[in-house]
Design a protein around this motif. Structure first.
Motif, PDB file in Angstrom:
ATOM      1  N   UNK A  37      31.303   5.691 -64.146  1.00 30.17           N
ATOM      2  CA  UNK A  37      31.111   7.086 -64.527  1.00 30.17           C
ATOM      3  C   UNK A  37      30.184   7.825 -63.587  1.00 30.17           C
ATOM      4  N   UNK A  38      29.368   7.084 -62.810  1.00 22.53           N
ATOM      5  CA  UNK A  38      28.474   7.716 -61.839  1.00 22.53           C
ATOM      6  C   UNK A  38      28.492   6.931 -60.532  1.00 22.53           C
ATOM      7  N   UNK A  39      28.114   7.620 -59.456  1.00 20.16           N
ATOM      8  CA  UNK A  39      27.990   6.975 -58.150  1.00 20.16           C
ATOM      9  C   UNK A  39      26.975   7.757 -57.326  1.00 20.16           C
ATOM     10  N   UNK A  80      30.135  16.416 -61.824  1.00 16.85           N
ATOM     11  CA  UNK A  80      28.791  16.990 -61.788  1.00 16.85           C
ATOM     12  C   UNK A  80      27.979  16.331 -60.676  1.00 16.85           C
ATOM     13  N   UNK A  81      27.377  17.145 -59.810  1.00 16.55           N
ATOM     14  CA  UNK A  81      26.396  16.655 -58.846  1.00 16.55           C
ATOM     15  C   UNK A  81      25.015  16.767 -59.475  1.00 16.55           C
ATOM     16  N   UNK A  82      24.201  15.707 -59.361  1.00 16.23           N
ATOM     17  CA  UNK A  82      22.895  15.716 -60.011  1.00 16.23           C
ATOM     18  C   UNK A  82      21.878  14.951 -59.179  1.00 16.23           C
ATOM     19  N   UNK A  93      37.137  14.099 -56.508  1.00 20.60           N
ATOM     20  CA  UNK A  93      36.689  14.994 -57.577  1.00 20.60           C
ATOM     21  C   UNK A  93      37.077  14.461 -58.946  1.00 20.60           C
ATOM     22  N   UNK A  94      38.207  13.775 -59.018  1.00 21.06           N
ATOM     23  CA  UNK A  94      38.627  13.109 -60.252  1.00 21.06           C
ATOM     24  C   UNK A  94      38.680  11.617 -59.977  1.00 21.06           C
ATOM     25  N   UNK A  95      37.805  10.855 -60.613  1.00 19.17           N
ATOM     26  CA  UNK A  95      37.722   9.421 -60.342  1.00 19.17           C
ATOM     27  C   UNK A  95      38.864   8.689 -61.030  1.00 19.17           C
ATOM     28  N   UNK A 152      32.716  13.237 -65.802  1.00 21.21           N
ATOM     29  CA  UNK A 152      32.562  13.369 -67.240  1.00 21.21           C
ATOM     30  C   UNK A 152      33.898  13.666 -67.918  1.00 21.21           C
ATOM     31  N   UNK A 153      33.970  13.434 -69.220  1.00 26.28           N
ATOM     32  CA  UNK A 153      35.183  13.810 -69.966  1.00 26.28           C
ATOM     33  C   UNK A 153      35.447  15.314 -69.828  1.00 26.28           C
TER      34      UNK A 153
END
Length: 380
Positions: free
Chosen positions: A187-189, A213-215, A179-181, A207-208
């Motif tokens: 920044x995305x995967x 965020x799931x997208x 949940x926290x990279x 994100x900062x």
């Protein structure tokens, strides 16, 4: 955000401002409901590799999705999620001219990599991170965000799944992702979801402000009234629909140039179409009598927490409208029996009824409930 005021008669003076925020926020930028399960991280160590390189130059690491990491001398980095290439390897190079380079084999199932540099030696430690003890589960609506306050000591990971719109079946749970990279992570995967043997990809963005965020990068909506489905290629099956009759397709990092549209029927032969440029459209002939238009537009960033996403919408090639008061207006293809009757203010799609008849429209007007009317001359 809480503000504390000192009251002195009619005067108020701001003394102190305290901002209280959750340590983690989970958000849904998908066009459908998303089910989440959160839990502590379970780590399985899968071994390590060693290699040698120059001790004074930055080490560059490439994964299978084009993401690049830099590791300074005498430093370390954590890569999670790890995405090896199709040969189950990650690549590295070093030096301005990339004079030193190589590949590292990744153990099967590895999704986390810790790289440490000591002098000329590089140590590559692989592990698999999975969901351990479940902490909570919940469902997020589109554009919804949830604050998480209880974080386990071993770190928090999550999985997601989607429910198919026309039934109770769900996709398989995604792999577990943090949940926290890590601070230096991408920044995305991508997150691969499977449904009846077919796979498609959602994305996760770190994100900062400690927001995860799931997208879905690409959305498809059928507005033709024909029940048109979507497939990624002629060899793939029809993708499921979620939310408000939306399909999700494409990769998170790659731009998709073509898709296949499937018109329901006995054969369900896919029609391969080129995706138009953003803001553009293209004509699509699904069958000899079904002309449509495919439009591409950007999804409002306010709906996706600032993540750029694309919406493809398939609309009828012809629409008919009526603005005639106190009468019904009928539309038909020349010499065909099928008629589309509209009242004042109505609109509808219009498809040709017969491929061998003239593709021209005739119009008739009648009082509501009456059966006597005269057809106009054909309109091109």
């Amino acid at each position: 955000c809480s503000r504390f005021l000192l009251e002195d008669g009619a005067k108020s003076q701001l003394c102190q401002e305290i901002v209280v925020d959750a340590p983690l926020r989970i958000a849904n930028a998908c066009p459908c409901n998303v089910d989440y399960v959160l839990g502590s991280a379970k780590v399985e160590h899968l071994g390590e590799r060693t290699s040698n390189c120059s001790a004074t130059e930055p080490l560059r690491i490439h994964d299978g999705q084009g993401v690049l990491w830099n590791v300074a001398p005498e430093a370390s980095i954590e890569i999670c999620p790890l995405r090896p290439d199709r040969n189950q390897q990650v690549s590295w190079d070093i030096g301005a001219g990339r004079s030193e380079k190589g590949k590292i084999d990744c153990p099967s199932g590895a999704n986390r990599l810790l790289v440490s540099r000591t002098g000329r030696q590089v140590i590559w430690k692989f592990s698999k991170v999975d969901l351990g003890v479940e902490v909570m589960s919940f469902r997020l609506l589109p554009q919804e965000e949830k604050c998480i306050f209880n974080l386990p000591d071993l770190g928090l990971v999550f999985r997601i799944k989607l429910q198919e719109r026309f039934g109770s079946e769900c996709t398989d749970w995604s792999e577990a992702l943090p949940t926290l990279a890590p601070q230096a992570a991408a920044s995305t995967a991508g997150m691969c979801l499977k449904w009846k043997g077919e796979s498609f990809e959602l994305g996760v963005a770190w994100q900062p402000g400690r927001r995860t965020v799931a997208f879905a990068k690409h959305w498809f909506a059928d507005a033709t009234g024909l029940g048109v489905g979507l497939a990624r290629s002629v060899n793939n099956r029809r993708l499921p629909c979620f939310g408000s009759n939306l399909s999700i397709f494409g990769e998170v990092r790659d731009e998709i140039s073509k898709v296949c549209l499937i018109l329901p029927g006995p054969s369900e032969m896919p029609t391969e179409v080129q995706i138009p440029e953003m803001g553009g459209s293209s004509c699509v002939q699904l069958s000899p009598v079904h002309s449509c238009t495919l439009m591409a537009e950007a999804v409002a960033s306010t709906s996706t927490f600032g993540i750029p996403c694309k919406l493809l919408t398939l609309v009828p090639g012809l629409m008919v409208f009526s603005d005639v008061k106190d009468y019904e207006v009928g539309f038909r293809q020349q010499e065909c029996e099928s008629v589309k009757w509209l009242c004042c203010g109505d609109s509808s799609y219009f498809y040709w009824g017969h491929p061998e008849r003239p593709k021209e429209i005739q119009v008739a007007v009648r009082k509501a409930g009456e059966h006597k009317f005269v057809w106009s001359s054909p309109l091109p």
